[in-house]
Structures are given as structure tokens and as C-alpha cells.
Write an enzyme that holds these catalytic residues in place. Structure first.
Site, PDB file in Angstrom:
ATOM      1  CB  CYS A 179      87.173  34.761  -8.538  1.00 26.26           C
ATOM      2  SG  CYS A 179      86.584  32.965  -8.584  1.00 26.26           S
ATOM      3  CB  CYS A 192      89.033  32.117 -10.814  1.00 31.21           C
ATOM      4  SG  CYS A 192      87.975  33.184 -11.524  1.00 31.21           S
TER       5      CYS A 192
END
Ligand code: FAD
Length: 519
Positions: free
Chosen positions: A45, A42
């Protein structure tokens, strides 16, 4: 299992948790925990990881009271743990009180990727203060001290120094300095609010924040610092004569060595679609992403059914996979309960219903979606490929009447909204496409709509932390892949829409999908 692509390493102050260690660390621990649940693929992230590392090193002195950790929920072995803690969107930060009981799910920390280390410190302090019982033994009191309490301080305490930080109620400086010094003996730090008039006038305090030292002999002196701020107070206080660091035992056991090996690079043709990537996206979306939802009901359940329906109609999968998808669709249609348990769905994915020659892959294997490191590309690359393929297949299907041009796009959007686990990607995408679907009035326009939206995402992410340096983001298809898609008009780049449509039809055609690297 595939290699774990942790965004954190042993050299960071972040404790790396996994399926094996998470419960033993968080449950019944004498310190509180704050855990980031993330997915290594992600993009947000990845951007957030430096903030989490910065925070961890910034509050490393607080460890006996609160420890910072992270777990990669994209790693298939960790999936059940993330589902157990009811996390299905990443990144999610959760706070676990000291002595949390088995079954505790933690409290979601209201942070996001734009939060900075100072914001997060304050959220953590708020959470620490919310302990009603079982206060972490190493955590000093954080509530404001009253004048009455302080007057008799040295009568009941054997400490050498009492430090008073005078501040406004909204300030966190006093509490941060208290936490920063918790590992030091002989000193107590308390915050005093500017509403304590009697004490304020006794010490002639007029500046907030300001820091005073109260000595055993009853005298006070103001701490002289260059800037009235946390780090200046802490540096000055740590220099006080006689101050000693306590030997705190750390309760953290290091994460066990990973027994995963880096995967071998699979040689591939950059201009082709691979079935291994498409099947891996099905594996990840149905088993990992949907699998983090313990129960599914309401709109998410109907979104899941719509997603499976478009897969059954338009995914040009191998017969064995299509049989499984058909069996899943029939089972979902016959499932009348308003709530679905993932464990029941999983039994169908595992073909416990015993449809002959039906199976879904049980691992991911990236080919044209391989990244130069395990944290790059993979699932999001494959899911884009799957989505484009579905729009192209719907546009060229032989169904009569012709499908609704919005059928596939709606199913994709609803999947992203309810299940795509990169929460910021999903939010960004929803905001970006809001209102623009009214432009889609035909099946070809639905193909071009998704193509153009993906290019907007590519443009935004070019040079971003989530970009694999070996696979830079470009407006796609680049001229070497489709020279006829490009033109120049009045000195500016121009896309040839009809050529792009032709190109996409060929690029995503089922008979060109390569079957290499399938089991
Ligand atoms: P990808 O962009 O994943 O593309 C995969 C493949 O699709 C490419 O290799 C190429 O063959 C083909 N392709 C590329 N462009 C097009 C196009 N226009 N039309 C058709 N085919 C194309 N990451 C973030 O960091 N932040 C975000 O906000 C974010 N939002 C996302 C939203 C959605 C809905 C999705 C599915 C993903 C999102 N991602 C986001 C992930 C990001 O878009 C990429 O998927 C990821 O960085 C991997 O990039 P990649 O280089 O493999 O290429």
C-alpha cells in the site's frame, strides 16, 4: 484509539475518507467514486500510494463526474466500515456508481500494485461507461459518435466547438480528452471510430488518433499538435478562443479533523521480545484482520480454528489471555454451523460468555515493534515475532507424542493465506514457500525454516518504501546480537545453524519476554 497513520494528506488530490464520512460521501452522490481501501502498515500500500496520488492529480479535472478517495482500514475506528464494504485484503480499489444506494458494496476495480496511472484511468473509464442508469450528470457522453449524429450537431447545440477525436476502438484517447475538458463550456468532444468510413473520407482522415475541430460555419480543421496524444490535444484545445471553465460545485466535504494524538515513544531494549507486542498482534489479528470478514466458512473457518489451536498450545501468554484463548477454542470446537458470523466470535472475544478472569487486549500498544512513524512496523513486525515464538515453543514443548513439525507452520501459512490482509505480502509469501516445506522433517528444522524464509523477505525488502529508515532491514540476527551465529567460509559469510537454533531458543524463550507497558 491509536493515531491514524494515513498515507494521504490534505494536500493530495485524494479525498481522505473515514468511518464518519464514508457513507455520506459515497451514497447517493451525484458523482461516481473510486476508493482505495488500504492498511497503512502494508508495504505494498505504501508503494502504491504515489501511484494513487499521481492518478488523483492526473484526473483532477474529472472530479465533477468521478472522485478519488482512500480509507485506512488499519485504523481501528475504520475497521467496521471496511468490513461493511466487504474488503479484507489491501489494497483493494472499488468503484461506486453515481447515486449508489445505501448497502451498495461497490465494484472491485481489477487493479494491482503494478498498475500505473494510465492503466487505472482506463479501468475508471470502463467503469464509468458501465453506468446503466443514473449517469453522473457532469459526465459527458463517452460512447463513439456516429456520422449521422454529427451532421446535425450545430442544429441542436449552442456550443461553439465540436471536437472529433478519430481513433481505433481500443484507444482511450478520445474518452480521456472528453473527460479532461468536461469543466469547459462551449466545447463538446466526441470520439469517432475509424470504422466511420463516410466521415473519414470526407475529412480525409488517415491517421489514428487524430483530432479535428468542427466549427459553427460547417468547416473542419485538423488540430496541429507536436504529438498525437492526450496531453497535447488537451493543451491545444484549452487555448481555443472563447473557451471558459464552468463553476462546478464540489460535493466533497473535507474530512473532519482527527482527534487523535501522536503516541509517546516507549523506550525499549532492541534485543528483547515484549509481551505488549505479542498481545497487540493477537488484538489486531483477531479483532481487526479476522473482523473484516462478516462471515467465515469452509477452509478459512478451519484455518482459523487451526490458528487458535496452536495459540492455545504454544502461546506463552498471561493467564488472563490464555483463559480467553481456551474459551475461544472450546467455543469454536462446539460451533457446528458451517458458517460463523464474526459478530458471534466477537462476543466470545469480548468475554460475553463470562469465563472468569479472561480477557483479550482491546487495543494495540507497540513497544519493540514501534515505528519511527505510525505507518511503519507495528502489526507485521509483531506477527512475525508471534510466528517465530510459536515455532520455537512447539519445538521445546513437553507434549507427548511430540508435535508434528508442520503443525505450527501449516497453521501460520493457512492464516496468512486466508486472513493476512496485505494481499501482495500473502501472495509473495505463498509463492516463495511453495514446495519448500518438504524440507521440514523435524521441529528444529521448522524453526530454522521460518527463520530463513523471514530473512529472504528481509533481503528483498531492504531499501524498499516499506522499510522504516530508523529500523533498516538486515539479515537477522546481526553479529552484534549473535556473534556466534556468524562465520566465514572460503571468504564468504556462513551461518552457523546450530548456534542460530540455540540463539532463537533463548531469544524467544517465555521467561525472557518482557512484560513492560502491559495494562
Ligand atoms: P520485521 O521483518 O517485521 O521483523 C520483526 C522482528 O522480528 C525484527 O524486529 C526482529 O527482531 C525479528 N526478526 C527479523 N528477522 C528475523 C528472522 N529471520 N528470524 C527471526 N526473527 C527475525 N512487507 C512488504 O513490504 N512486502 C512484502 O511482500 C511483505 N511480505 C510479508 C510477508 C509476511 C508473511 C509478513 C508477516 C510480513 C510481510 N511484510 C511485507 C512485512 C515486512 O516483512 C515487515 O514485517 C515490515 O516491513 C516491518 O518490518 P520490521 O523492520 O518491523 O521487521
Amino acid at each position: 484509539p491509536v493515531a491514524e497513520a494515513s498515507l494521504y494528506s490534505q494536500t493530495d488530490q485524494v479525498v481522505v475518507l473515514n468511518y464518519d464520512s464514508i457513507n455520506s460521501q459515497l451514497i447517493n452522490s451525484s458523482n461516481a467514486w473510486v476508493v482505495e481501501f488500504y492498511a497503512s502498515w502494508c508495504g505494498y500500500c505504501k508503494k502504491f500510494a504515489p501511484v494513487w496520488k499521481d492518478l488523483a492529480s492526473n484526473i483532477t479535472e474529472w472530479k465533477p463526474a468521478i472522485n478519488l478517495a482512500a480509507i485506512d482500514c488499519a485504523y481501528d475506528r475504520n475497521r467496521i466500515s471496511c468490513a461493511h464494504f466487504e474488503v479484507s485484503k489491501y489494497p483493494t480499489m472499488k468503484f461506486f456508481q453515481a447515486y449508489s444506494e445505501s448497502g451498495s458494496k461497490g465494484e472491485v476495480l481489477n487493479a494491482n500494485s503494478s498498475s500505473s496511472a494510465p492503466n487505472l484511468r482506463q479501468l475508471i473509464i470502463d467503469q464509468l461507461e458501465s453506468h446503466v442508469e443514473a449517469w453522473p450528470p457532469a459526465c459527458p457522453p463517452l460512447k463513439p459518435a456516429s456520422a449521422a449524429e454529427l451532421i446535425d450537431f450545430f442544429k441542436t447545440s449552442s456550443k461553439q466547438y465540436l471536437v472529433l477525436v478519430f481513433e481505433e476502438a481500443s484507444s482511450y484517447v478520445g474518452r480521456e480528452v472528453t473527460m479532461d475538458l468536461l469543466q469547459y463550456e462551449n466545447i463538446v468532444v466526441r470520439r469517432v471510430l475509424h470504422s466511420e468510413d463516410a466521415l473519414l473520407s470526407k475529412l480525409e482522415v488517415t491517421h489514428f488518433p487524430s483530432c479535428y475541430l468542427h466549427f459553427l460555419n460547417g468547416t473542419f480543421s485538423r488540430l496541429r499538435v507536436h504529438v498525437e496524444a492526450r496531453s497535447f490535444y488537451v493543451d491545444a484545445l484549452r487555448m481555443l478562443p472563447g473557451l471558459e471553465r464552468r463553476a462546478y460545485e464540489t460535493s466533497v466535504t473535507p474530512a473532519p479533523e482527527k482527534n487523535t494524538t501522536a503516541e509517546e515513544w516507549r523506550v525499549f531494549n532492541r534485543s528483547r521480545v515484549y509481551m505488549a507486542d505479542l498481545e497487540s498482534s493477537l488484538y489486531y489479528s483477531l479483532r481487526v484482520e479476522v473482523g473484516t470478514h462478516i462471515t467465515i466458512s469452509g477452509e478459512p473457518l478451519s484455518a482459523l480454528k487451526a490458528y487458535i489451536t496452536v495459540l492455545v498450545k504454544y502461546f506463552p501468554g498471561r493467564p488472563v489471555v490464555m483463559k480467553l484463548l481456551h474459551s475461544l477454542e472450546s467455543w469454536l470446537k462446539s460451533h457446528d454451523d458451517p458458517e460463523l458470523k464474526y459478530t458471534a466470535l466477537e462476543r466470545v472475544l469480548d468475554n460475553e460468555v463470562q469465563t472468569p478472569d479472561a480477557a483479550l487486549p482491546n487495543a494495540e500498544r507497540w513497544v519493540s515493534c514501534q515505528g519511527s512513524k505510525p505507518c511503519f512496523r507495528g502489526y507485521p513486525c509483531s506477527v512475525w515475532t508471534l510466528f517465530h515464538l510459536l515455532t520455537v515453543q512447539a519445538a521445546h514443548s513437553t507434549y507427548t507424542p511430540a508435535p508434528d513439525p508442520l503443525e505450527v507452520l501449516q497453521a501460520i501459512l493457512r492464516y496468512i493465506k486466508h486472513f493476512f490482509s496485505c494481499s501482495y505480502c500473502a501472495k509473495h509469501f505463498e509463492d516463495m514457500v511453495a514446495g519448500s516445506m518438504s524440507q521440514v522433517d523435524s521441529l528444529p528444522s521448522s524453526v530454522l525454516w521460518l527463520w530463513s524464509k523471514h530473512n529472504i523477505v528481509n533481503e528483498r525488502l531492504a531499501g524498499d518504501a516499506s522499510e522504516d529508515p530508523k529500523f533498516p532491514k538486515v539479515l537477522w540476527p546481526p553479529p552484534d546480537l549473535c556473534p556466534q551465529c556468524h562465520d566465514e567460509l572460503k571468504g564468504k559469510h556462513d551461518w552457523k545453524m546450530d548456534r542460530i537454533l540455540e540463539f532463537l531458543k533463548v531469544y524467544f524463550s517465555p521467561d525472557r519476554i518482557l512484560q513492560d507497558y502491559l495494562e
